[in-house]
Design a protein around this motif. Structure first.
Motif, PDB file in Angstrom:
ATOM      1  N   ALA A  64       0.843  -1.192   0.000  1.00 19.01           N
ATOM      2  CA  ALA A  64       0.000   0.000   0.000  1.00 19.01           C
ATOM      3  C   ALA A  64       0.880   1.244   0.000  1.00 19.01           C
ATOM      4  O   ALA A  64       2.034   1.215   0.437  1.00 19.01           O
ATOM      5  N   VAL A  65       0.295   2.329  -0.488  1.00 15.28           N
ATOM      6  CA  VAL A  65       0.935   3.644  -0.422  1.00 15.28           C
ATOM      7  C   VAL A  65       0.066   4.534   0.442  1.00 15.28           C
ATOM      8  O   VAL A  65      -1.162   4.542   0.297  1.00 15.28           O
ATOM      9  N   LYS A  66       0.679   5.260   1.350  1.00 13.87           N
ATOM     10  CA  LYS A  66      -0.065   6.140   2.247  1.00 13.87           C
ATOM     11  C   LYS A  66       0.281   7.598   1.956  1.00 13.87           C
ATOM     12  O   LYS A  66       1.447   7.951   1.852  1.00 13.87           O
ATOM     13  N   PHE A  67      -0.751   8.407   1.838  1.00  6.35           N
ATOM     14  CA  PHE A  67      -0.586   9.835   1.607  1.00  6.35           C
ATOM     15  C   PHE A  67      -1.020  10.613   2.840  1.00  6.35           C
ATOM     16  O   PHE A  67      -1.811  10.120   3.646  1.00  6.35           O
ATOM     17  N   GLN A  68      -0.534  11.820   2.957  1.00  4.47           N
ATOM     18  CA  GLN A  68      -0.998  12.731   4.003  1.00  4.47           C
ATOM     19  C   GLN A  68      -1.958  13.728   3.362  1.00  4.47           C
ATOM     20  O   GLN A  68      -1.538  14.591   2.588  1.00  4.47           O
ATOM     21  N   PHE A  69      -3.251  13.557   3.668  1.00  3.96           N
ATOM     22  CA  PHE A  69      -4.242  14.490   3.139  1.00  3.96           C
ATOM     23  C   PHE A  69      -4.278  15.684   4.090  1.00  3.96           C
ATOM     24  O   PHE A  69      -5.075  15.732   5.019  1.00  3.96           O
ATOM     25  N   ILE A  70      -3.401  16.618   3.826  1.00  2.13           N
ATOM     26  CA  ILE A  70      -3.209  17.727   4.755  1.00  2.13           C
ATOM     27  C   ILE A  70      -4.206  18.845   4.492  1.00  2.13           C
ATOM     28  O   ILE A  70      -4.335  19.344   3.375  1.00  2.13           O
ATOM     29  N   GLY A 116      -8.181   2.891   3.420  1.00  3.32           N
ATOM     30  CA  GLY A 116      -8.029   2.897   4.867  1.00  3.32           C
ATOM     31  C   GLY A 116      -7.492   4.231   5.321  1.00  3.32           C
ATOM     32  O   GLY A 116      -7.075   5.069   4.508  1.00  3.32           O
ATOM     33  N   PHE A 117      -7.517   4.443   6.636  1.00  6.79           N
ATOM     34  CA  PHE A 117      -7.080   5.718   7.200  1.00  6.79           C
ATOM     35  C   PHE A 117      -6.013   5.487   8.272  1.00  6.79           C
ATOM     36  O   PHE A 117      -5.921   4.416   8.860  1.00  6.79           O
ATOM     37  N   LYS A 118      -5.249   6.542   8.526  1.00  6.76           N
ATOM     38  CA  LYS A 118      -4.345   6.540   9.672  1.00  6.76           C
ATOM     39  C   LYS A 118      -4.640   7.771  10.514  1.00  6.76           C
ATOM     40  O   LYS A 118      -4.719   8.890   9.984  1.00  6.76           O
ATOM     41  N   ILE A 119      -4.835   7.531  11.798  1.00 11.16           N
ATOM     42  CA  ILE A 119      -5.084   8.623  12.735  1.00 11.16           C
ATOM     43  C   ILE A 119      -3.755   9.070  13.310  1.00 11.16           C
ATOM     44  O   ILE A 119      -3.005   8.284  13.881  1.00 11.16           O
ATOM     45  N   TYR A 120      -3.472  10.329  13.138  1.00  9.37           N
ATOM     46  CA  TYR A 120      -2.196  10.923  13.527  1.00  9.37           C
ATOM     47  C   TYR A 120      -2.105  11.033  15.051  1.00  9.37           C
ATOM     48  O   TYR A 120      -3.107  11.058  15.760  1.00  9.37           O
ATOM     49  N   ALA A 121      -0.876  11.116  15.547  1.00 13.50           N
ATOM     50  CA  ALA A 121      -0.651  11.185  16.996  1.00 13.50           C
ATOM     51  C   ALA A 121      -1.296  12.409  17.632  1.00 13.50           C
ATOM     52  O   ALA A 121      -1.592  12.398  18.836  1.00 13.50           O
ATOM     53  N   TYR A 126      -3.866   4.395   1.420  1.00 11.76           N
ATOM     54  CA  TYR A 126      -4.245   4.824   2.759  1.00 11.76           C
ATOM     55  C   TYR A 126      -3.964   6.322   2.889  1.00 11.76           C
ATOM     56  O   TYR A 126      -3.116   6.866   2.176  1.00 11.76           O
ATOM     57  N   PHE A 127      -4.662   6.957   3.814  1.00 11.28           N
ATOM     58  CA  PHE A 127      -4.487   8.390   4.007  1.00 11.28           C
ATOM     59  C   PHE A 127      -4.365   8.732   5.483  1.00 11.28           C
ATOM     60  O   PHE A 127      -5.168   8.265   6.309  1.00 11.28           O
ATOM     61  N   ASP A 128      -3.357   9.563   5.816  1.00  4.41           N
ATOM     62  CA  ASP A 128      -3.334  10.210   7.114  1.00  4.41           C
ATOM     63  C   ASP A 128      -4.455  11.233   7.119  1.00  4.41           C
ATOM     64  O   ASP A 128      -4.586  12.023   6.178  1.00  4.41           O
ATOM     65  N   VAL A 129      -5.264  11.221   8.165  1.00  2.00           N
ATOM     66  CA  VAL A 129      -6.335  12.209   8.273  1.00  2.00           C
ATOM     67  C   VAL A 129      -6.135  12.994   9.572  1.00  2.00           C
ATOM     68  O   VAL A 129      -5.804  12.423  10.605  1.00  2.00           O
TER      69      VAL A 129
END
Length: 289
Positions: A1-7, A67-72, A48-51
């Motif tokens: 997978a490739v994950k992007f940061q949807f800033i 899928g999503f990633k929840i940032y710290a 996947y995306f950092d949200v």
């Protein structure tokens, strides 16, 4: 997978924050991300995306995120975690800097859903001595859930390509590694990133690490069984034994012998099954009994 940061800078920074303008410059319109997702899906890869808040979550979903990633920064923001989970897609939970009580809360919210705790933090870069890969094993055993590792080690350290392999050995089910284009001047988060050309080698190392780990059971592989047959001492005759003779303990000894896969034998510990038996044929010196 490739994950992007949807800033979306307004999702997580105040306008007075010293990095607000920088992150504002990292924003891309929805069609850009939608196109990248389509390209990935075209080669059977997931996106996947950092949200970072409600807006980036909604936009990432519209872009076709798998899928999503929840940032710290959203540790302790249980209402947002619940909202991300409600989309029904796999969620990566960054637990860098989180306490065990906070992780307890996250795991309780996500029970019954597809999620993975992600260990690691970015110190631009994170020194190897502070990587603490052992947290992966600790969290797996404590929570009984998948745990991944976010590698932020110095990219210019030769060991940086091997630290993810250590994490795999600790039980990490996925690895996060940043990517950037070396020929372009990157303003942020480049200290631990690899150029895309380096990822093939990293992927090969990770696959080899997984293969070397094997399966978590104690089943002897064929090669190991063959090793045992060739290296273990078995019972052979210590002197010629005539047909009809009763075999005594002084008639046998232990030696490694060349065996075919069909040869039967007794181990040293099975000598009680040999001593006292009657030889049915002539047994030569050092012949396998």
């Amino acid at each position: 997978a490739v994950k992007f940061q949807f800033i979306e800078a307004d999702d997580f920074l105040t306008p007075s924050h010293p990095q607000y303008s920088l992150f504002k410059s990292f924003e891309f319109p929805l069609p850009v991300f939608s196109k990248m997702v389509r390209l990935l899906h075209g080669v059977r890869k997931k996106a996947y995306f950092d949200v970072f808040g409600d807006k980036s979550l909604e936009m990432a979903d519209r872009a076709g995120a798998d899928g999503f990633k929840i940032y710290a920064s959203d540790i302790g923001n249980n209402s947002f975690v619940k909202k991300v989970i409600s989309y029904g897609k796999p969620v990566l939970l960054s637990v860098g800097g989180a306490t065990l009580d906070e992780i307890d809360g996250l795991v309780n919210i996500c029970k019954g859903k597809t999620f993975c705790l992600m260990v690691g933090f970015q110190a631009f870069p994170t020194p190897l001595k502070e990587s603490n890969v052992s947290k992966v094993k600790f969290l797996r055993e404590r929570f009984g859930c998948p745990v991944g590792y976010m590698d932020h080690s110095p990219a210019d350290d030769p060991f940086s390509a091997y630290l993810p392999c250590v994490a795999v050995g600790a039980g990490a089910c996925c690895i996060e590694k940043h990517a950037y284009l070396k020929e372009r001047k990157t303003l942020y988060d480049w200290q631990s990133a690899f150029d895309p050309s380096e990822f093939d080698h990293l992927a090969q190392l990770l696959k080899q690490s997984q293969t070397a780990l094997g399966i978590p059971s104690f089943v002897l592989a064929r090669a190991e069984q063959a090793y045992s047959r060739s290296k273990r001492k078995i019972i052979v005759a210590s002197r010629p034994i005539g047909p009809g003779a009763q075999i005594r303990s002084t008639d046998i000894t232990g030696r490694c012998a060349h065996l075919s896969s069909r040869d039967r034998f007794f181990t040293i510990n099975q000598s009680h099954q040999v001593v006292g038996r009657i030889a049915r044929k002539k047994i030569s010196l050092f012949e396998v009994i």
